[in-house]
Design a protein around this motif. Sequence first.
Motif, PDB file in Angstrom:
ATOM      1  N   VAL A 101      27.240  24.562 -24.504  1.00  0.00           N
ATOM      2  CA  VAL A 101      26.269  24.877 -25.556  1.00  0.00           C
ATOM      3  C   VAL A 101      26.947  24.906 -26.921  1.00  0.00           C
ATOM      4  CG1 VAL A 101      24.745  26.691 -26.453  1.00  0.00           C
ATOM      5  CG2 VAL A 101      24.597  26.007 -24.060  1.00  0.00           C
ATOM      6  N   ALA A 102      28.135  25.511 -27.014  1.00  0.00           N
ATOM      7  CA  ALA A 102      28.851  25.550 -28.296  1.00  0.00           C
ATOM      8  C   ALA A 102      29.168  24.134 -28.781  1.00  0.00           C
ATOM      9  CB  ALA A 102      30.132  26.371 -28.170  1.00  0.00           C
ATOM     10  N   LEU A 103      29.560  23.260 -27.881  1.00  0.00           N
ATOM     11  CA  LEU A 103      29.844  21.868 -28.256  1.00  0.00           C
ATOM     12  C   LEU A 103      28.564  21.157 -28.695  1.00  0.00           C
ATOM     13  CD1 LEU A 103      32.432  21.001 -25.489  1.00  0.00           C
ATOM     14  CD2 LEU A 103      32.892  21.101 -27.952  1.00  0.00           C
ATOM     15  N   ARG A 104      27.458  21.416 -28.005  1.00  0.00           N
ATOM     16  CA  ARG A 104      26.169  20.811 -28.400  1.00  0.00           C
ATOM     17  C   ARG A 104      25.771  21.255 -29.804  1.00  0.00           C
ATOM     18  NH1 ARG A 104      23.214  22.087 -22.883  1.00  0.00           N
ATOM     19  NH2 ARG A 104      23.690  20.178 -21.766  1.00  0.00           N
ATOM     20  N   ILE A 105      25.914  22.541 -30.070  1.00  0.00           N
ATOM     21  CA  ILE A 105      25.556  23.069 -31.391  1.00  0.00           C
ATOM     22  C   ILE A 105      26.412  22.410 -32.466  1.00  0.00           C
ATOM     23  CG2 ILE A 105      25.719  25.132 -32.852  1.00  0.00           C
ATOM     24  CD1 ILE A 105      24.744  26.719 -30.337  1.00  0.00           C
ATOM     25  N   HIS A 106      27.702  22.315 -32.233  1.00  0.00           N
ATOM     26  CA  HIS A 106      28.587  21.676 -33.210  1.00  0.00           C
ATOM     27  C   HIS A 106      28.237  20.192 -33.362  1.00  0.00           C
ATOM     28  CE1 HIS A 106      30.806  25.407 -32.880  1.00  0.00           C
ATOM     29  NE2 HIS A 106      31.478  25.051 -33.960  1.00  0.00           N
ATOM     30  N   ASP A 119      23.615   9.645 -27.077  1.00  0.00           N
ATOM     31  CA  ASP A 119      24.511   9.703 -25.919  1.00  0.00           C
ATOM     32  C   ASP A 119      25.340  10.976 -25.911  1.00  0.00           C
ATOM     33  OD1 ASP A 119      25.921   9.034 -28.160  1.00  0.00           O
ATOM     34  OD2 ASP A 119      27.003   7.361 -27.253  1.00  0.00           O
ATOM     35  N   GLU A 120      24.798  12.036 -26.498  1.00  0.00           N
ATOM     36  CA  GLU A 120      25.528  13.297 -26.647  1.00  0.00           C
ATOM     37  C   GLU A 120      26.056  13.831 -25.321  1.00  0.00           C
ATOM     38  OE1 GLU A 120      24.622  17.559 -28.710  1.00  0.00           O
ATOM     39  OE2 GLU A 120      23.168  16.871 -27.227  1.00  0.00           O
ATOM     40  N   GLU A 121      25.216  13.864 -24.290  1.00  0.00           N
ATOM     41  CA  GLU A 121      25.623  14.429 -23.002  1.00  0.00           C
ATOM     42  C   GLU A 121      26.822  13.691 -22.422  1.00  0.00           C
ATOM     43  OE1 GLU A 121      24.615  17.271 -21.486  1.00  0.00           O
ATOM     44  OE2 GLU A 121      23.461  17.541 -23.328  1.00  0.00           O
ATOM     45  N   GLN A 122      26.807  12.362 -22.478  1.00  0.00           N
ATOM     46  CA  GLN A 122      27.918  11.581 -21.931  1.00  0.00           C
ATOM     47  C   GLN A 122      29.192  11.780 -22.746  1.00  0.00           C
ATOM     48  OE1 GLN A 122      26.334   7.594 -21.571  1.00  0.00           O
ATOM     49  NE2 GLN A 122      25.860   7.952 -19.416  1.00  0.00           N
ATOM     50  N   LEU A 123      29.036  11.841 -24.065  1.00  0.00           N
ATOM     51  CA  LEU A 123      30.205  12.068 -24.922  1.00  0.00           C
ATOM     52  C   LEU A 123      30.840  13.422 -24.639  1.00  0.00           C
ATOM     53  CD1 LEU A 123      29.008  10.724 -28.397  1.00  0.00           C
ATOM     54  CD2 LEU A 123      30.749   9.730 -26.910  1.00  0.00           C
ATOM     55  N   LEU A 124      30.017  14.453 -24.521  1.00  0.00           N
ATOM     56  CA  LEU A 124      30.544  15.790 -24.262  1.00  0.00           C
ATOM     57  C   LEU A 124      31.166  15.888 -22.882  1.00  0.00           C
ATOM     58  CD1 LEU A 124      27.856  18.116 -25.889  1.00  0.00           C
ATOM     59  CD2 LEU A 124      30.024  17.322 -26.841  1.00  0.00           C
ATOM     60  N   LYS A 125      30.555  15.240 -21.905  1.00  0.00           N
ATOM     61  CA  LYS A 125      31.117  15.242 -20.551  1.00  0.00           C
ATOM     62  C   LYS A 125      32.496  14.581 -20.561  1.00  0.00           C
ATOM     63  CE  LYS A 125      30.152  13.798 -15.831  1.00  0.00           C
ATOM     64  NZ  LYS A 125      29.259  13.083 -14.933  1.00  0.00           N
ATOM     65  N   ALA A 126      32.606  13.457 -21.235  1.00  0.00           N
ATOM     66  CA  ALA A 126      33.898  12.764 -21.316  1.00  0.00           C
ATOM     67  C   ALA A 126      34.928  13.609 -22.056  1.00  0.00           C
ATOM     68  CB  ALA A 126      33.728  11.412 -22.018  1.00  0.00           C
ATOM     69  N   ALA A 133      36.676  10.279 -26.348  1.00  0.00           N
ATOM     70  CA  ALA A 133      35.250  10.227 -26.660  1.00  0.00           C
ATOM     71  C   ALA A 133      35.083  10.205 -28.171  1.00  0.00           C
ATOM     72  CB  ALA A 133      34.529  11.430 -26.061  1.00  0.00           C
ATOM     73  N   ALA A 134      34.111   9.441 -28.622  1.00  0.00           N
ATOM     74  CA  ALA A 134      33.864   9.305 -30.060  1.00  0.00           C
ATOM     75  C   ALA A 134      32.994  10.456 -30.539  1.00  0.00           C
ATOM     76  CB  ALA A 134      33.194   7.963 -30.340  1.00  0.00           C
ATOM     77  N   VAL A 135      33.584  11.636 -30.615  1.00  0.00           N
ATOM     78  CA  VAL A 135      32.848  12.809 -31.080  1.00  0.00           C
ATOM     79  C   VAL A 135      33.137  13.029 -32.559  1.00  0.00           C
ATOM     80  CG1 VAL A 135      32.802  13.914 -28.817  1.00  0.00           C
ATOM     81  CG2 VAL A 135      34.703  14.385 -30.367  1.00  0.00           C
ATOM     82  N   GLY A 136      32.249  13.740 -33.221  1.00  0.00           N
ATOM     83  CA  GLY A 136      32.424  14.023 -34.640  1.00  0.00           C
ATOM     84  C   GLY A 136      33.487  15.084 -34.874  1.00  0.00           C
ATOM     85  N   PRO A 137      33.836  15.317 -36.137  1.00  0.00           N
ATOM     86  CA  PRO A 137      34.908  16.253 -36.456  1.00  0.00           C
ATOM     87  C   PRO A 137      34.612  17.707 -36.070  1.00  0.00           C
ATOM     88  CG  PRO A 137      33.836  15.448 -38.465  1.00  0.00           C
ATOM     89  CD  PRO A 137      33.294  14.655 -37.333  1.00  0.00           C
ATOM     90  N   LEU A 143      36.166  21.630 -29.601  1.00  0.00           N
ATOM     91  CA  LEU A 143      36.820  21.316 -28.336  1.00  0.00           C
ATOM     92  C   LEU A 143      38.283  21.771 -28.365  1.00  0.00           C
ATOM     93  CD1 LEU A 143      36.580  19.868 -25.568  1.00  0.00           C
ATOM     94  CD2 LEU A 143      37.303  17.787 -26.728  1.00  0.00           C
ATOM     95  N   GLU A 144      38.961  21.484 -29.450  1.00  0.00           N
ATOM     96  CA  GLU A 144      40.369  21.888 -29.595  1.00  0.00           C
ATOM     97  C   GLU A 144      40.513  23.414 -29.536  1.00  0.00           C
ATOM     98  OE1 GLU A 144      43.712  21.729 -33.074  1.00  0.00           O
ATOM     99  OE2 GLU A 144      42.443  19.941 -32.823  1.00  0.00           O
ATOM    100  N   ARG A 145      39.600  24.134 -30.191  1.00  0.00           N
ATOM    101  CA  ARG A 145      39.663  25.598 -30.158  1.00  0.00           C
ATOM    102  C   ARG A 145      39.429  26.125 -28.743  1.00  0.00           C
ATOM    103  NH1 ARG A 145      38.166  25.048 -35.447  1.00  0.00           N
ATOM    104  NH2 ARG A 145      35.995  24.597 -35.032  1.00  0.00           N
TER     105      ARG A 145
END
Length: 192
Positions: A101-106, A119-126, A133-137, A143-145
Amino acid sequence: MSLLELIERADERALAAGALACLDRCLPLLAGPETEPLRPLWASCENGQDWDIRLAAVRTGMEHASVPDGPAALVRTMLGAAPSDFAAGPLREWADACSLVALRIHGRLDTPAGDAAPDEEQLLKAARGGEPAAVGPLVAGELERQVRILEILAETTGTAGSGAGLRKALDLSTEGRRVLRAVMSRRARGLG
């Protein structure tokens, strides 16, 4: 080690603190900048003492906070899903849900309109599985935190520095909360 592997291997202390940190970083969506309603729960992460009592108090204290639809409702749902039992099974399930959920919110704050990427779900799963995965900053930082907090807590489990590990986790979470607050402020001013 991937985020999912860290969650799978974490003990009760790390699971509770990891989930709580995810909630804590998303608090700007629910609580004012001067409030720290989750602070009592951090004190219970070390050994679970009074976890259920403090959890009930936090829920009661936050039930009057106004909750708009969308991301803020997700944060409220995360708090509502917190297990009263300080046990590995339910805490692992909660930590996994809070992480996602925290990753989805970000992710929603990463996109210009605040909408979920198709493709948010697939990106977050990867990303959670350790794959590129090509996620935003904002998602990358979150994710790093999450990974770093679980690593710190794993390194200090059962040591004299376990309290220091929780303190570092709280500090990282506070830093993430400031980032989210800044993003929300820019959006409110129409700058992002």
